[in-house]
Design an enzyme around this catalytic site. Structure first.
Site, mmCIF file in Angstrom:
data_model
loop_
_atom_site.group_PDB
_atom_site.id
_atom_site.type_symbol
_atom_site.label_atom_id
_atom_site.label_comp_id
_atom_site.label_asym_id
_atom_site.label_seq_id
_atom_site.Cartn_x
_atom_site.Cartn_y
_atom_site.Cartn_z
ATOM 1 N N CYS A 1 0.806 -1.226 0.000
ATOM 2 C CA CYS A 1 0.000 0.000 0.000
ATOM 3 C C CYS A 1 0.837 1.274 0.000
ATOM 4 O O CYS A 1 0.317 2.352 -0.282
ATOM 5 C CB CYS A 1 -0.945 0.002 1.192
ATOM 6 S SG CYS A 1 -2.165 -1.296 1.086
ATOM 7 N N HIS B 1 -3.236 7.466 2.666
ATOM 8 C CA HIS B 1 -3.632 6.156 2.155
ATOM 9 C C HIS B 1 -5.008 5.826 2.735
ATOM 10 O O HIS B 1 -5.274 6.089 3.911
ATOM 11 C CB HIS B 1 -2.599 5.113 2.580
ATOM 12 C CG HIS B 1 -3.013 3.716 2.260
ATOM 13 N ND1 HIS B 1 -3.520 3.358 1.034
ATOM 14 C CD2 HIS B 1 -3.014 2.579 3.014
ATOM 15 C CE1 HIS B 1 -3.812 2.072 1.043
ATOM 16 N NE2 HIS B 1 -3.521 1.583 2.229
ATOM 17 N N ASN C 1 -9.987 0.243 0.001
ATOM 18 C CA ASN C 1 -8.531 0.351 -0.018
ATOM 19 C C ASN C 1 -8.029 -0.158 -1.373
ATOM 20 O O ASN C 1 -8.095 -1.348 -1.661
ATOM 21 C CB ASN C 1 -7.969 -0.499 1.137
ATOM 22 C CG ASN C 1 -6.457 -0.487 1.196
ATOM 23 O OD1 ASN C 1 -5.785 0.005 0.286
ATOM 24 N ND2 ASN C 1 -5.916 -1.049 2.260
HETATM 25 N N1 ACO Z 1 -18.073 -8.218 9.934
HETATM 26 C C1 ACO Z 1 -18.479 -8.475 11.196
HETATM 27 N N2 ACO Z 1 -17.634 -8.829 12.179
HETATM 28 C C2 ACO Z 1 -16.318 -8.900 11.879
HETATM 29 C C3 ACO Z 1 -15.829 -8.637 10.597
HETATM 30 C C4 ACO Z 1 -16.768 -8.290 9.603
HETATM 31 N N3 ACO Z 1 -16.403 -8.010 8.336
HETATM 32 N N4 ACO Z 1 -14.494 -8.791 10.597
HETATM 33 C C5 ACO Z 1 -14.149 -9.111 11.843
HETATM 34 N N5 ACO Z 1 -15.255 -9.213 12.628
HETATM 35 C C6 ACO Z 1 -15.340 -9.530 14.041
HETATM 36 C C7 ACO Z 1 -14.170 -10.343 14.520
HETATM 37 O O1 ACO Z 1 -14.362 -11.716 14.281
HETATM 38 C C8 ACO Z 1 -14.136 -10.005 15.978
HETATM 39 O O2 ACO Z 1 -15.100 -10.765 16.655
HETATM 40 P P1 ACO Z 1 -14.819 -11.358 18.127
HETATM 41 O O3 ACO Z 1 -14.636 -10.140 19.000
HETATM 42 O O4 ACO Z 1 -16.040 -12.131 18.406
HETATM 43 O O5 ACO Z 1 -13.559 -12.170 17.992
HETATM 44 C C9 ACO Z 1 -14.590 -8.548 16.041
HETATM 45 O O6 ACO Z 1 -15.302 -8.323 14.796
HETATM 46 C C10 ACO Z 1 -13.438 -7.557 16.145
HETATM 47 O O7 ACO Z 1 -12.447 -7.886 15.174
HETATM 48 P P2 ACO Z 1 -11.182 -6.982 14.958
HETATM 49 O O8 ACO Z 1 -10.298 -7.629 13.927
HETATM 50 O O9 ACO Z 1 -10.562 -6.676 16.290
HETATM 51 O O10 ACO Z 1 -11.843 -5.651 14.341
HETATM 52 P P3 ACO Z 1 -11.194 -4.266 14.064
HETATM 53 O O11 ACO Z 1 -11.946 -3.218 14.765
HETATM 54 O O12 ACO Z 1 -9.704 -4.301 14.238
HETATM 55 O O13 ACO Z 1 -11.507 -4.055 12.521
HETATM 56 C C11 ACO Z 1 -10.299 -4.135 10.421
HETATM 57 C C12 ACO Z 1 -10.973 -4.953 11.538
HETATM 58 C C13 ACO Z 1 -11.351 -3.270 9.782
HETATM 59 C C14 ACO Z 1 -9.703 -5.114 9.419
HETATM 60 C C15 ACO Z 1 -9.204 -3.239 11.024
HETATM 61 O O14 ACO Z 1 -8.410 -3.988 11.905
HETATM 62 C C16 ACO Z 1 -8.278 -2.588 10.005
HETATM 63 O O15 ACO Z 1 -8.675 -1.726 9.232
HETATM 64 N N6 ACO Z 1 -6.980 -2.927 10.030
HETATM 65 C C17 ACO Z 1 -5.945 -2.223 9.266
HETATM 66 C C18 ACO Z 1 -5.911 -2.583 7.805
HETATM 67 C C19 ACO Z 1 -4.750 -1.874 7.171
HETATM 68 O O16 ACO Z 1 -4.496 -0.705 7.409
HETATM 69 N N7 ACO Z 1 -3.957 -2.581 6.363
HETATM 70 C C20 ACO Z 1 -2.721 -1.966 5.880
HETATM 71 C C21 ACO Z 1 -2.788 -1.579 4.488
HETATM 72 S S1 ACO Z 1 -3.271 -2.899 3.431
HETATM 73 C C22 ACO Z 1 -1.907 -3.417 2.490
HETATM 74 O O17 ACO Z 1 -0.774 -3.042 2.651
HETATM 75 C C23 ACO Z 1 -2.178 -4.467 1.434
#
Ligand code: ACO
Length: 322
Positions: A114, A249, A279
């Protein structure tokens, strides 16, 4: 007087087809409300079967060339950032060079996930500053939909397809003021895209889908982007208030908001495109820049802070007087 790399044209392309959060909730156990609250994304674009990183790059690049009012043959170098190239080789930059009908320039790809567009911009800036090249085309193009596991709700909600481009030209006027790029390979397992054909028994990667431990990536991203903002301002001896626009980004609205808070910037000064694009990895900063230039938000003379964070981990920033 030094030579600066000045932006003389921008371009962007998004595929026609939209995939909304509701569409995704038919594929995996998720909801529009969850995705919107946790990411800020409502829909993303999905490339058609006959589209590719190279074909999307061509459309974005032609736009940037047209805006710049130059002939494609004037370009000295093409640098394409992509993690989803049509072919491992030739590079997408070579494919793009051919599509643009250019024979006399050099083209190569940069792979920094990214952060790719910032890395490509940084390389282009060095070539121009040193006098090696006068006109450099920088493109980020990604077809993320083909490397996303559409049964994994942790990743499939995030990504979209698209391409962004900008043309830089040597100028006595600023220009790119500074770029800052970094990587730290210790986080490999938090975010990776396997290359299944060459995967060894060691990695057991037999499918080429994005693997991400989202929550851990999130925390590192917020901290790291905060640090790079400080580094960029310090290198230019500037105060936060000097920045007119943050062009981040587009990974997650909560990461963007954290960076804006750090800069004490109102969200009015932040270019946000992720609601309808998701993204788009290395295309996202260039697409956001193009959108805000075209709709007149970004004006000549303003100071822009571009930043990105991605797999590697890689991260980077560019401070630009537009
Ligand atoms: N729908 C519903 N529930 C979900 C989903 C979904 N799509 N995805 C995860 N959950 C659940 C999980 O299972 C978890 O449930 P649990 O508490 O029962 O275990 C709960 O929601 C919380 O999960 P988290 O992973 O802690 O959720 P978070 O708030 O962190 O959001 C997300 C997830 C959106 C992926 C976030 O972590 C994020 O944006 N991360 C950064 C991504 C990023 O910046 N990547 C870098 C660039 S990409 C690249 O370089 C290719």
């Amino acid at each position: 007087m030094g030579t600066y790399a000045r932006i003389i044209g921008t371009g962007g392309y998004l595929p026609e087809s939209q995939r909304t959060n509701e569409d995704i909730s038919l594929l995996v156990d998720t909801s529009d409300a969850w995705i919107l609250e946790r990411t800020g994304i409502k829909s993303r674009r999905i490339a058609a079967a006959d589209e590719s990183a190279a074909s999307m790059a061509e459309i974005a690049a032609r736009q940037a060339i047209e805006v710049a009012g130059i002939a494609a043959e004037e370009i000295d170098a093409i640098i394409v950032a992509t993690g989803t190239p049509d072919r491992v080789y030739p590079s997408t930059a070579c494919l793009l060079q051919h599509r643009l009908g250019i024979q006399q320039c050099v083209g190569f790809d940069v792979q920094a996930a990214c952060s790719g567009s910032i890395f490509a911009l940084s390389i282009a800036d060095q070539y121009i500053k040193t006098g090696m090249y006068r006109k450099v085309l920088v493109v980020g193009s990604e077809i993320c939909s083909r490397v996303v596991d559409w049964t994994d709700r942790g990743t499939c909600i995030l990504f979209g397809d698209g391409a962004g481009a900008l043309l830089l030209e040597a100028s006595a006027e600023p220009g790119v003021l500074s770029t800052h790029i970094h990587s730290d390979g210790q986080y490999e397992e938090l975010l990776y895209l396997p290359n299944p054909q060459v995967a060894s028994a060691l990695t057991k990667d037999d499918v080429g889908f994005i693997n991400m431990r989202g929550n851990e990536v999130f925390k590192v991203a917020v901290n790291t982007l905060g640090r790079i903002v400080d580094e960029t301002l310090a290198a230019n001896n500037l105060d936060k208030t000097a920045i007119d626009w943050l062009v981040p980004h587009q990974a997650n609205i909560r990461i963007i908001e954290a960076t804006a808070r750090k800069l004490k910037m109102s969200m009015e000064q932040v270019v946000v495109t992720l609601q309808h694009q998701g993204n788009t990895s290395s295309a996202s900063v260039l697409l956001a820049l193009n959108e805000a230039v075209r709709d007149g938000r970004i004006q000549r003379g303003q100071i822009l802070l571009l930043e990105a964070f991605g797999a590697g981990f890689t991260w980077g920033s560019a401070l630009i007087k537009y």
